[in-house]
Design a protein around this motif. Structure first.
Motif, PDB file in Angstrom:
ATOM      1  N   MET A 155       0.835  -1.201   0.000  1.00 62.25           N
ATOM      2  CA  MET A 155       0.000   0.000   0.000  1.00 62.25           C
ATOM      3  C   MET A 155       0.869   1.251   0.000  1.00 62.25           C
ATOM      4  O   MET A 155       1.973   1.237   0.537  1.00 62.25           O
ATOM      5  CB  MET A 155      -0.895   0.030   1.246  1.00 62.25           C
ATOM      6  CG  MET A 155      -2.067  -0.929   1.231  1.00 62.25           C
ATOM      7  SD  MET A 155      -3.109  -0.721   2.698  1.00 62.25           S
ATOM      8  CE  MET A 155      -2.072  -1.472   3.957  1.00 62.25           C
ATOM      9  N   HIS A 156       0.331   2.321  -0.562  1.00 61.65           N
ATOM     10  CA  HIS A 156       0.941   3.641  -0.436  1.00 61.65           C
ATOM     11  C   HIS A 156       0.008   4.483   0.419  1.00 61.65           C
ATOM     12  O   HIS A 156      -1.135   4.761   0.045  1.00 61.65           O
ATOM     13  CB  HIS A 156       1.137   4.274  -1.811  1.00 61.65           C
ATOM     14  CG  HIS A 156       1.746   5.650  -1.747  1.00 61.65           C
ATOM     15  ND1 HIS A 156       1.731   6.531  -2.806  1.00 61.65           N
ATOM     16  CD2 HIS A 156       2.407   6.309  -0.749  1.00 61.65           C
ATOM     17  CE1 HIS A 156       2.334   7.656  -2.472  1.00 61.65           C
ATOM     18  NE2 HIS A 156       2.757   7.540  -1.222  1.00 61.65           N
ATOM     19  N   ILE A 157       0.483   4.864   1.596  1.00 64.61           N
ATOM     20  CA  ILE A 157      -0.298   5.653   2.542  1.00 64.61           C
ATOM     21  C   ILE A 157       0.289   7.050   2.593  1.00 64.61           C
ATOM     22  O   ILE A 157       1.514   7.218   2.668  1.00 64.61           O
ATOM     23  CB  ILE A 157      -0.269   5.016   3.958  1.00 64.61           C
ATOM     24  CG1 ILE A 157      -0.751   3.567   3.917  1.00 64.61           C
ATOM     25  CG2 ILE A 157      -1.109   5.846   4.935  1.00 64.61           C
ATOM     26  CD1 ILE A 157       0.354   2.551   3.995  1.00 64.61           C
ATOM     27  N   VAL A 158      -0.569   8.072   2.552  1.00 66.12           N
ATOM     28  CA  VAL A 158      -0.118   9.451   2.652  1.00 66.12           C
ATOM     29  C   VAL A 158      -0.579  10.033   3.978  1.00 66.12           C
ATOM     30  O   VAL A 158      -1.780  10.088   4.252  1.00 66.12           O
ATOM     31  CB  VAL A 158      -0.635  10.313   1.483  1.00 66.12           C
ATOM     32  CG1 VAL A 158      -0.114  11.745   1.619  1.00 66.12           C
ATOM     33  CG2 VAL A 158      -0.192   9.732   0.152  1.00 66.12           C
ATOM     34  N   LEU A 181       5.589   1.100   9.249  1.00 63.10           N
ATOM     35  CA  LEU A 181       4.874   0.755   8.022  1.00 63.10           C
ATOM     36  C   LEU A 181       5.853   0.415   6.910  1.00 63.10           C
ATOM     37  O   LEU A 181       5.631  -0.529   6.134  1.00 63.10           O
ATOM     38  CB  LEU A 181       3.980   1.919   7.599  1.00 63.10           C
ATOM     39  CG  LEU A 181       2.671   2.073   8.363  1.00 63.10           C
ATOM     40  CD1 LEU A 181       2.036   3.426   8.070  1.00 63.10           C
ATOM     41  CD2 LEU A 181       1.702   0.942   8.018  1.00 63.10           C
ATOM     42  N   GLU A 182       6.944   1.164   6.812  1.00 61.84           N
ATOM     43  CA  GLU A 182       7.935   0.885   5.776  1.00 61.84           C
ATOM     44  C   GLU A 182       8.665  -0.430   6.063  1.00 61.84           C
ATOM     45  O   GLU A 182       9.013  -1.160   5.138  1.00 61.84           O
ATOM     46  CB  GLU A 182       8.907   2.050   5.659  1.00 61.84           C
ATOM     47  CG  GLU A 182       8.237   3.289   5.069  1.00 61.84           C
ATOM     48  CD  GLU A 182       9.171   4.469   4.905  1.00 61.84           C
ATOM     49  OE1 GLU A 182      10.226   4.500   5.591  1.00 61.84           O
ATOM     50  OE2 GLU A 182       8.847   5.376   4.116  1.00 61.84           O
ATOM     51  N   ARG A 183       8.881  -0.731   7.357  1.00 57.99           N
ATOM     52  CA  ARG A 183       9.457  -2.044   7.690  1.00 57.99           C
ATOM     53  C   ARG A 183       8.551  -3.170   7.215  1.00 57.99           C
ATOM     54  O   ARG A 183       9.025  -4.255   6.850  1.00 57.99           O
ATOM     55  CB  ARG A 183       9.644  -2.167   9.203  1.00 57.99           C
ATOM     56  CG  ARG A 183      10.785  -1.375   9.788  1.00 57.99           C
ATOM     57  CD  ARG A 183      10.983  -1.796  11.239  1.00 57.99           C
ATOM     58  NE  ARG A 183      11.928  -0.949  11.955  1.00 57.99           N
ATOM     59  CZ  ARG A 183      12.351  -1.193  13.188  1.00 57.99           C
ATOM     60  NH1 ARG A 183      11.909  -2.273  13.840  1.00 57.99           N
ATOM     61  NH2 ARG A 183      13.210  -0.379  13.776  1.00 57.99           N
ATOM     62  N   VAL A 216       5.186   5.176   2.436  1.00 55.92           N
ATOM     63  CA  VAL A 216       4.556   6.274   3.168  1.00 55.92           C
ATOM     64  C   VAL A 216       5.091   7.601   2.656  1.00 55.92           C
ATOM     65  O   VAL A 216       6.310   7.775   2.525  1.00 55.92           O
ATOM     66  CB  VAL A 216       4.816   6.169   4.694  1.00 55.92           C
ATOM     67  CG1 VAL A 216       4.138   7.335   5.436  1.00 55.92           C
ATOM     68  CG2 VAL A 216       4.310   4.840   5.242  1.00 55.92           C
ATOM     69  N   THR A 217       4.184   8.517   2.372  1.00 58.22           N
ATOM     70  CA  THR A 217       4.538   9.898   2.058  1.00 58.22           C
ATOM     71  C   THR A 217       3.970  10.782   3.157  1.00 58.22           C
ATOM     72  O   THR A 217       2.822  10.601   3.567  1.00 58.22           O
ATOM     73  CB  THR A 217       3.973  10.328   0.691  1.00 58.22           C
ATOM     74  OG1 THR A 217       4.524   9.496  -0.322  1.00 58.22           O
ATOM     75  CG2 THR A 217       4.307  11.791   0.399  1.00 58.22           C
ATOM     76  N   VAL A 218       4.770  11.728   3.637  1.00 57.87           N
ATOM     77  CA  VAL A 218       4.342  12.643   4.696  1.00 57.87           C
ATOM     78  C   VAL A 218       4.177  14.039   4.111  1.00 57.87           C
ATOM     79  O   VAL A 218       5.130  14.598   3.552  1.00 57.87           O
ATOM     80  CB  VAL A 218       5.353  12.679   5.864  1.00 57.87           C
ATOM     81  CG1 VAL A 218       4.866  13.636   6.954  1.00 57.87           C
ATOM     82  CG2 VAL A 218       5.561  11.278   6.436  1.00 57.87           C
ATOM     83  N   VAL A 219       2.976  14.585   4.239  1.00 51.79           N
ATOM     84  CA  VAL A 219       2.680  15.932   3.759  1.00 51.79           C
ATOM     85  C   VAL A 219       2.469  16.841   4.960  1.00 51.79           C
ATOM     86  O   VAL A 219       1.619  16.559   5.819  1.00 51.79           O
ATOM     87  CB  VAL A 219       1.425  15.939   2.865  1.00 51.79           C
ATOM     88  CG1 VAL A 219       1.120  17.366   2.380  1.00 51.79           C
ATOM     89  CG2 VAL A 219       1.588  14.990   1.693  1.00 51.79           C
ATOM     90  N   ALA A 220       3.235  17.924   5.047  1.00 54.05           N
ATOM     91  CA  ALA A 220       3.147  18.837   6.189  1.00 54.05           C
ATOM     92  C   ALA A 220       3.733  20.192   5.793  1.00 54.05           C
ATOM     93  O   ALA A 220       4.450  20.294   4.790  1.00 54.05           O
ATOM     94  CB  ALA A 220       3.894  18.264   7.396  1.00 54.05           C
TER      95      ALA A 220
END
Length: 424
Positions: A1-4, A28-30, A35-39
């Motif tokens: 999955m790709h979770i943002v 999650l990456e392990r 994962v992408t973090v938007v901030a």
């Protein structure tokens, strides 16, 4: 999955939500996910003071701050600083930000789940993104918005009304039909676009359900890094070092954390003990004045996460002093999983831990204003005396082992993956 992930603040800034999000991302990456973090972009010159960074892989150096880095799994949105130290910033939720984000995300894989872990602009931006692209949203509620604002300003009611107006305008396609002007209406409006809502404690989840925010809220505690916990425990001495009782207070130095009443209570208690205060914030100068000249009290500022945990493990007790504000209150859980009991002011947190603590009686239930706070200070001072006596006698309470097991980040990540799979 790709979770943002969408956050209100950069992950290199100080805060419990940021600590949790960094750990979630790593685990999650392990587990093989992206994962992408938007901030918002952080404007401080360095992120080295971040409390929650447990390893070099969980944060970025100051050289990478201040630019969009979608190729590294971070999207730093255009932002403006909102605090004098420039650590915290905000991004305006509008069409310009939407366009910037959509362009940045073209350099990332297709998105499966949007995970909003924000309460203000980050939440608006995240829900707008999910709505534009037809992606399901999991929303983690980290914040008692009403209590936090009430602690910071006497104008909290008009501030909440303004927030609800802003929320309706920013989320026209999602939560604009949710009426109301209080904190619960604000959270209901955010949850209107979610496929699932999670909360970091049972007491907060039940409150969200009671106030109609979401019908069935999943309880998923914030966790502690499994590896770092094991390393901290392995390095800790087998027996308590001789000396006076050692207390530690950890957190952001702002009104809702009740640092100043805590120090007044410590002085009033008259206990012969050491006190270490970890963290930073706007109330530090006022806090130092309260205990100036008092033997054994030290302000150590912000520390790396690994060092913070080491000091928690070495302490005889952690002191938690906010009341009604915390949606979980991570520090007592971190202390408990390291074998350190806590003095707990918030009855909800005490109930969630279930043992291994000294609960501060809320003797001020019938009082109001200054009288209520004075009674709370007196009750905390008496609890200090009781805790110091128990520590000296070797009869301090022991945290429950079940808490340590349930607080591991690997178990928390497995639970969250279950939520992601359910909404898909």
């Amino acid at each position: 999955m790709h979770i943002v992930f969408f956050g209100d603040q950069h992950l290199d800034s100080l805060g419990g939500a940021q600590v949790s999000m960094r750990l979630q991302r790593e685990y999650l990456e392990r587990a093989g996910h992206t994962v992408t973090v938007v901030a918002p972009r952080m404007h401080a010159s360095t992120g080295s003071a971040t409390q929650g960074r447990s390893s070099a892989t969980q944060g970025r150096s100051s050289a990478t701050q201040g630019r969009s880095s979608a190729t590294q799994g971070f999207v730093d949105l255009p932002s403006m600083p909102i605090t004098l130290d420039r650590e915290y910033s905000m991004s305006w939720p509008g069409r310009a930000t939407d366009r910037f984000l959509d362009r940045a995300m073209t350099r990332r894989p297709p998105v499966d789940v949007v995970h909003v872990q924000a309460d203000f602009w980050g939440a608006f931006i995240g829900h707008r993104y999910a709505q534009r692209h037809g992606i399901p949203v999991v929303h983690t509620m980290h914040n008692r918005v009403d209590v936090g604002l009430a602690a910071m300003t006497p104008l909290h009611r008009p501030a909440l009304a303004a927030l609800n107006v802003w929320r309706r305008r920013a989320l026209r396609a999602v939560g604009e039909s949710v009426a109301g002007s209080d904190g619960w209406a604000f959270l209901r409006g955010l949850a209107a676009g979610a496929a699932a809502v999670t909360a970091p404690s049972t007491h907060f989840a039940r409150r969200l359900e009671k106030h109609g925010v979401f019908p069935d809220v999943d309880v998923i505690w914030n966790g502690i890094d499994d590896d770092l916990r094991e390393a901290t425990l392995a390095a800790a001495p087998a027996e308590r070092a001789a000396g006076r009782p050692r207390f530690v207070w950890l957190g952001r130095m702002s009104p809702e954390k009740r640092l100043l009443p805590f120090l007044e209570a410590f002085v009033a208690s008259g206990v012969d003990a050491e006190l270490e205060i970890i963290g930073g914030g706007g109330q530090r100068a006022a806090a130092e004045r309260i205990v100036r000249g008092l033997d054994g009290v030290g302000f150590v500022g912000r520390l790396p996460y690994s060092e913070t945990l080491r000091r928690l493990a070495a302490a005889d007790a952690l002191v938690q002093t906010s009341i009604g504000f915390e949606t979980q209150g991570m520090t007592p859980f971190e202390a408990a999983t390291l074998g350190t009991p806590s003095i707990i002011s918030d009855p909800d947190i005490a109930a969630e831990l279930g043992g291994g603590l000294w609960a501060v009686p809320d003797a001020a239930a019938a009082a109001t204003g200054r009288a209520r706070e004075a009674e709370r200070v007196a009750a905390l001072a008496e609890t200090f005396r009781r805790a110091a006596s128990d520590i000296a006698a070797g009869t301090a309470p022991t945290p429950r082992p079940e808490v340590a097991e349930a607080f591991r980040q690997s178990s928390r990540t497995a639970a969250m993956i279950g939520v992601y799979e359910r909404v898909l």
